[in-house]
Enzyme design. Structure first.
Site, PDB file in Angstrom:
ATOM      1  CE  LYS A  84      30.719  49.221  56.442  1.00  0.00           C
ATOM      2  NZ  LYS A  84      31.121  50.583  56.901  1.00  0.00           N
ATOM      3  CB  SER A 140      29.180  51.371  47.962  1.00  0.00           C
ATOM      4  OG  SER A 140      30.125  51.583  49.103  1.00  0.00           O
ATOM      5  N   GLY A 222      31.384  60.925  52.129  1.00  0.00           N
ATOM      6  CA  GLY A 222      32.559  61.303  53.033  1.00  0.00           C
ATOM      7  C   GLY A 222      33.681  62.054  52.184  1.00  0.00           C
TER       8      GLY A 222
HETATM    9  P1  OMP Z   1      33.021  58.106  50.662  1.00  0.00           P
HETATM   10  O1  OMP Z   1      33.289  56.921  49.747  1.00  0.00           O
HETATM   11  O2  OMP Z   1      34.302  58.792  50.879  1.00  0.00           O
HETATM   12  O3  OMP Z   1      31.950  59.111  50.354  1.00  0.00           O
HETATM   13  O4  OMP Z   1      32.579  57.415  51.951  1.00  0.00           O
HETATM   14  C1  OMP Z   1      31.658  56.347  51.900  1.00  0.00           C
HETATM   15  C2  OMP Z   1      31.299  55.879  53.600  1.00  0.00           C
HETATM   16  O5  OMP Z   1      30.564  55.251  53.706  1.00  0.00           O
HETATM   17  C3  OMP Z   1      32.600  55.429  54.262  1.00  0.00           C
HETATM   18  O6  OMP Z   1      32.672  55.874  55.827  1.00  0.00           O
HETATM   19  C4  OMP Z   1      32.386  54.081  54.169  1.00  0.00           C
HETATM   20  O7  OMP Z   1      33.067  53.313  55.176  1.00  0.00           O
HETATM   21  C5  OMP Z   1      31.087  53.943  54.172  1.00  0.00           C
HETATM   22  N1  OMP Z   1      30.280  52.958  53.433  1.00  0.00           N
HETATM   23  C6  OMP Z   1      30.521  52.553  52.114  1.00  0.00           C
HETATM   24  O8  OMP Z   1      31.242  53.141  51.582  1.00  0.00           O
HETATM   25  N2  OMP Z   1      30.023  51.511  51.608  1.00  0.00           N
HETATM   26  C7  OMP Z   1      28.974  50.500  52.173  1.00  0.00           C
HETATM   27  O9  OMP Z   1      28.789  49.728  51.615  1.00  0.00           O
HETATM   28  C8  OMP Z   1      28.819  51.077  53.498  1.00  0.00           C
HETATM   29  C9  OMP Z   1      29.300  51.915  54.214  1.00  0.00           C
HETATM   30  C10 OMP Z   1      28.797  52.370  55.275  1.00  0.00           C
HETATM   31  O10 OMP Z   1      28.262  51.502  56.018  1.00  0.00           O
HETATM   32  O11 OMP Z   1      28.506  53.387  55.893  1.00  0.00           O
END
Ligand code: OMP
Length: 246
Positions: A84, A140, A222
């Site tokens: 980021k 998100s 993730g």
């Molecule tokens: P889980 O929520 O565990 O599925 O992980 C989501 C992954 O996407 C993590 O690595 C977050 O850092 C990343 N992420 C978001 O959750 N929200 C965003 O808006 C952007 C990201 C990202 O840039 O990947």
């Protein structure tokens, strides 16, 4: 030079997968990379790419991630650095140069810093090295609406960022799976070849099928895979939910 879009699409055509694995391994730091590799050994043929974040980049650094990078290469999976990036152009470009010369195929950055002396230098570095840049258009987490949904000159900031993503020629955008209507709006702004990568399914409450139906190309997933006792089963459940009639 291989465009990220083509790479992901080719992998997806082969495997039928829509999943980018966020290898966000927690727990004991000494074994994080080994455990990430082990998850990759299990699910590597059912995903299209791997994204890494602070969880292992900060503990092990680009050189410490060599084993993961090699496994990605063997599996034909591009490795995305989720930094980021959010700094002045020269600093962004320096980070990109280090990442791109150490096996990373793309980096995530924040369009909030603007073009001149911000994203421009990053995009130039990426272009020079044949790598990708993905911009955060609508995040998100719950607090995202306090920033990305603000109005700027009568326009929602995320729509502005979507327009910039197109204008600047980035490879794609990150848009929350928890906001399918935003995905639809952003899809309407981006060029057809620009990617929408959508995080937030599972743990954060987003519905994978809705995100894809709204125009997301791939899901970033993730914890529901990484923290599962059965990562393969977790991917299979996700695949089944996408096949299930809506
Ligand atoms: P889980 O929520 O565990 O599925 O992980 C989501 C992954 O996407 C993590 O690595 C977050 O850092 C990343 N992420 C978001 O959750 N929200 C965003 O808006 C952007 C990201 C990202 O840039 O990947």
């Amino acid at each position: 030079v291989r465009l990220l879009r083509d790479w992901l699409d080719t992998n997806s055509q082969k495997s039928g997968s829509k999943v980018i694995l966020a290898a966000d391994v927690g727990g004991p730091v000494e074994t994080r990379v080994d455990r990430a590799v082990s998850i990759l050994d299990q699910v590597g043929e059912r995903i299209v790419a791997v994204k890494v974040n602070w969880h292992i980049l900060l503990t092990d650094g680009v050189r410490g991630l060599r084993a993961l990078k090699e496994r990605c290469e063997e599996l034909g999976l591009p490795l995305i650095a989720d930094m980021k990036l959010n700094d002045i152009g020269t600093t962004n470009a320096e980070a990109a140069k280090i990442l791109f010369s150490n096996g990373f195929e793309a980096v995530i950055a924040n369009p909030f810093v603007g073009y001149e002396d911000g994203i421009r230098e990053l995009l130039a570095e990426a272009k020079k090295m044949g790598k990708g840049v993905i911009l955060l258009v609508y995040m998100s987490h719950e607090g995202a609406k306090e920033g990305y949904a603000l109005q700027a000159d009568g326009e929602k900031l995320y729509l502005r960022f979507a327009r910039k993503t197109k204008e600047w020629g980035a490879d794609g955008a990150i848009v929350s799976s928890r906001s399918p209507s935003v995905i639809r709006e952003v899809r309407g702004v981006l060029a057809a070849e620009q990617l929408i990568l959508s995080p937030g399914v599972g743990f954060q409450g987003g519905e994978p099928g809705e995100a894809l139906a709204a125009g997301a190309d791939y899901l970033i997933v993730g914890r529901s895979i990484v923290e599962s006792k059965d990562p393969v089963g977790a991917v299979e459940r996700l695949e089944r939910s996408l096949r299930a009639p809506g």
